[in-house]
Design a protein around this motif. Structure first.
Motif, PDB file in Angstrom:
ATOM      1  N   ILE A 238      -3.784  -4.722  -5.261  1.00 61.13           N
ATOM      2  CA  ILE A 238      -3.864  -3.597  -6.194  1.00 61.13           C
ATOM      3  C   ILE A 238      -2.842  -2.544  -5.780  1.00 61.13           C
ATOM      4  CG2 ILE A 238      -5.379  -1.891  -7.253  1.00 61.13           C
ATOM      5  CD1 ILE A 238      -7.733  -3.626  -6.353  1.00 61.13           C
ATOM      6  N   SER A 239      -1.918  -2.271  -6.668  1.00 58.80           N
ATOM      7  CA  SER A 239      -0.821  -1.343  -6.374  1.00 58.80           C
ATOM      8  C   SER A 239      -1.041  -0.012  -7.085  1.00 58.80           C
ATOM      9  CB  SER A 239       0.508  -1.963  -6.825  1.00 58.80           C
ATOM     10  OG  SER A 239       1.574  -1.046  -6.677  1.00 58.80           O
ATOM     11  N   ASN A 240      -0.361   1.028  -6.603  1.00 63.80           N
ATOM     12  CA  ASN A 240      -0.393   2.322  -7.285  1.00 63.80           C
ATOM     13  C   ASN A 240       0.888   2.580  -8.080  1.00 63.80           C
ATOM     14  OD1 ASN A 240       1.030   2.615  -4.760  1.00 63.80           O
ATOM     15  ND2 ASN A 240       1.011   4.836  -5.082  1.00 63.80           N
ATOM     16  N   ILE A 241       1.794   1.585  -8.086  1.00 65.05           N
ATOM     17  CA  ILE A 241       3.096   1.749  -8.735  1.00 65.05           C
ATOM     18  C   ILE A 241       3.241   0.714  -9.851  1.00 65.05           C
ATOM     19  CG2 ILE A 241       5.597   1.730  -8.400  1.00 65.05           C
ATOM     20  CD1 ILE A 241       5.071   2.392  -5.463  1.00 65.05           C
ATOM     21  N   PRO A 242       3.554   1.128 -11.082  1.00 62.47           N
ATOM     22  CA  PRO A 242       3.732   0.157 -12.179  1.00 62.47           C
ATOM     23  C   PRO A 242       4.916  -0.759 -11.925  1.00 62.47           C
ATOM     24  CG  PRO A 242       3.594   2.422 -12.997  1.00 62.47           C
ATOM     25  CD  PRO A 242       3.778   2.509 -11.522  1.00 62.47           C
ATOM     26  N   TYR A 280      -9.543   5.597  -4.792  1.00 62.00           N
ATOM     27  CA  TYR A 280      -9.735   5.031  -6.137  1.00 62.00           C
ATOM     28  C   TYR A 280      -9.370   3.553  -6.162  1.00 62.00           C
ATOM     29  CZ  TYR A 280      -8.622   3.852 -10.970  1.00 62.00           C
ATOM     30  OH  TYR A 280      -8.547   3.214 -12.182  1.00 62.00           O
ATOM     31  N   LEU A 281      -8.250   3.180  -5.527  1.00 62.17           N
ATOM     32  CA  LEU A 281      -7.850   1.773  -5.500  1.00 62.17           C
ATOM     33  C   LEU A 281      -8.881   0.925  -4.762  1.00 62.17           C
ATOM     34  CD1 LEU A 281      -3.997   2.060  -4.818  1.00 62.17           C
ATOM     35  CD2 LEU A 281      -5.180   1.858  -7.013  1.00 62.17           C
ATOM     36  N   ASN A 282      -9.472   1.481  -3.717  1.00 65.91           N
ATOM     37  CA  ASN A 282     -10.532   0.768  -3.007  1.00 65.91           C
ATOM     38  C   ASN A 282     -11.744   0.555  -3.916  1.00 65.91           C
ATOM     39  OD1 ASN A 282      -9.186   0.402  -0.579  1.00 65.91           O
ATOM     40  ND2 ASN A 282     -10.007   2.271   0.353  1.00 65.91           N
ATOM     41  N   SER A 283     -12.043   1.563  -4.732  1.00 67.18           N
ATOM     42  CA  SER A 283     -13.176   1.423  -5.655  1.00 67.18           C
ATOM     43  C   SER A 283     -12.888   0.362  -6.709  1.00 67.18           C
ATOM     44  CB  SER A 283     -13.509   2.762  -6.315  1.00 67.18           C
ATOM     45  OG  SER A 283     -12.542   3.119  -7.321  1.00 67.18           O
ATOM     46  N   VAL A 284     -11.644   0.248  -7.123  1.00 64.74           N
ATOM     47  CA  VAL A 284     -11.254  -0.807  -8.070  1.00 64.74           C
ATOM     48  C   VAL A 284     -11.428  -2.176  -7.420  1.00 64.74           C
ATOM     49  CG1 VAL A 284      -9.335  -1.808  -9.378  1.00 64.74           C
ATOM     50  CG2 VAL A 284      -9.659   0.669  -9.348  1.00 64.74           C
TER      51      VAL A 284
END
Length: 292
Positions: A238-242, A280-284
């Motif tokens: 899961i990345s934070n960059i498109p 947030y990414l961890n929650s995803v």
């Protein structure tokens, strides 16, 4: 491959077993038809293997096969150990493999190896639903045909909805359907004992066909990812960059995507590299890992 050292393989439990075909062995089946109506045509080898899956109750009356599928290069089956077993599960799997070998070599004397040396096991935990595991096994032929019919299936796809938000995806979307997923999240407050237990569970999952899900942010989490890749495990990153407009993942990630062992999820708009984003990414990752 070692079994999970903390699990009692004589205990009453439901197991998902996967056994691979030896590389030089002919296929166990042919998969035909359309994705909506797959047709599994078992070879003579596959017929013998099927007979021995159904023979488990004769090896031990407490072992009940619940579901199985004979794929061209591997087999999946679910075994229900209805009571405490006289021997560990692996002994019965070994007996089944030996009997298959004896029956097959009686008809095909020149065949050497039938199966890969070991097997993969995943046992159902309280958060797993048996119906999801059965459906996953039943849909193996469907997923194979989807990959054949849609060569672009393992390419970039937009507008995947997760937690009410839209994401981009690149890689093997079928990893989302795997019922054995676990989020890889390491906290600085984790004790040495807790961390060791997490690493044990992640290692067993990676070695046995499950999927590790995480943004893999910290060095410790990155190390877990490396260990998973070395074990030929499967990953949802899961990345934070498109993704860029025409870009593909870097060579390392692209290689794993092409093997079907990696799915990268990226937001439609960039998220700042800060603590709140990483939480947030961890929650995803946790949301994706919940069995459905």
């Amino acid at each position: 491959m070692g079994r999970d050292p903390k699990h009692n393989y004589k205990s009453r439990c439901i197991y998902h077993i996967t056994i691979g075909k030896a590389s030089a062995c002919p296929v166990f089946s042919q998969i035909g038809g359309l994705p909506e109506q797959p047709l599994v045509i078992r070879s003579r080898l596959g017929e013998i293997i099927e007979s021995q899956i159904l023979n488990f109750p004769n090896l031990c009356p407490f072992l009940q096969p619940l579901q199985y599928v004979i794929m061209p290069d591997h087999i999946h089956f679910i075994l229900f150990a209805r009571d405490y077993l006289p021997r560990v599960l692996g002994r019965y799997i070994g007996m089944m493999k030996v009997k298959c070998g004896q029956l097959i070599k009686a008809e095909f004397p020149t065949l050497q190896n039938i199966f890969t040396p070991d097997f993969h096991d995943r046992y159902l935990r309280p958060n797993h639903r048996l119906s999801s595991i059965i459906e996953y096994i039943q849909q193996n032929p469907y997923r194979l045909l989807i990959r054949r019919v849609n060569p672009d299936f393992f390419r970039r796809i937009n507008n995947i909805e997760i937690q009410g938000c839209l994401w981009q995806a690149y890689g093997n979307l079928q990893l989302l359907d795997n019922p054995f997923k676990a989020p890889v999240i390491i906290h600085r407050s984790d004790s040495a004992g807790l961390l060791a237990d997490k690493q044990r569970r992640w290692k067993h999952l990676a070695e046995n066909g499950g999927v590790l899900v995480s943004p893999f942010i910290s060095p410790a989490e990155k190390a877990i990812r490396s260990q998973c890749e070395e074990a030929a495990g499967k990953i949802i990153l899961i990345s934070n960059i498109p993704f860029s407009e025409r870009g593909k993942p870097a060579a390392h990630d692209f290689n794993f995507c092409s093997k079907g062992s990696l799915l990268i999820l990226a937001p439609m708009s960039p998220l700042p590299a800060c603590r709140s984003t990483f939480l947030y990414l961890n929650s995803v990752a946790e949301s994706i890992s919940i069995p459905h």
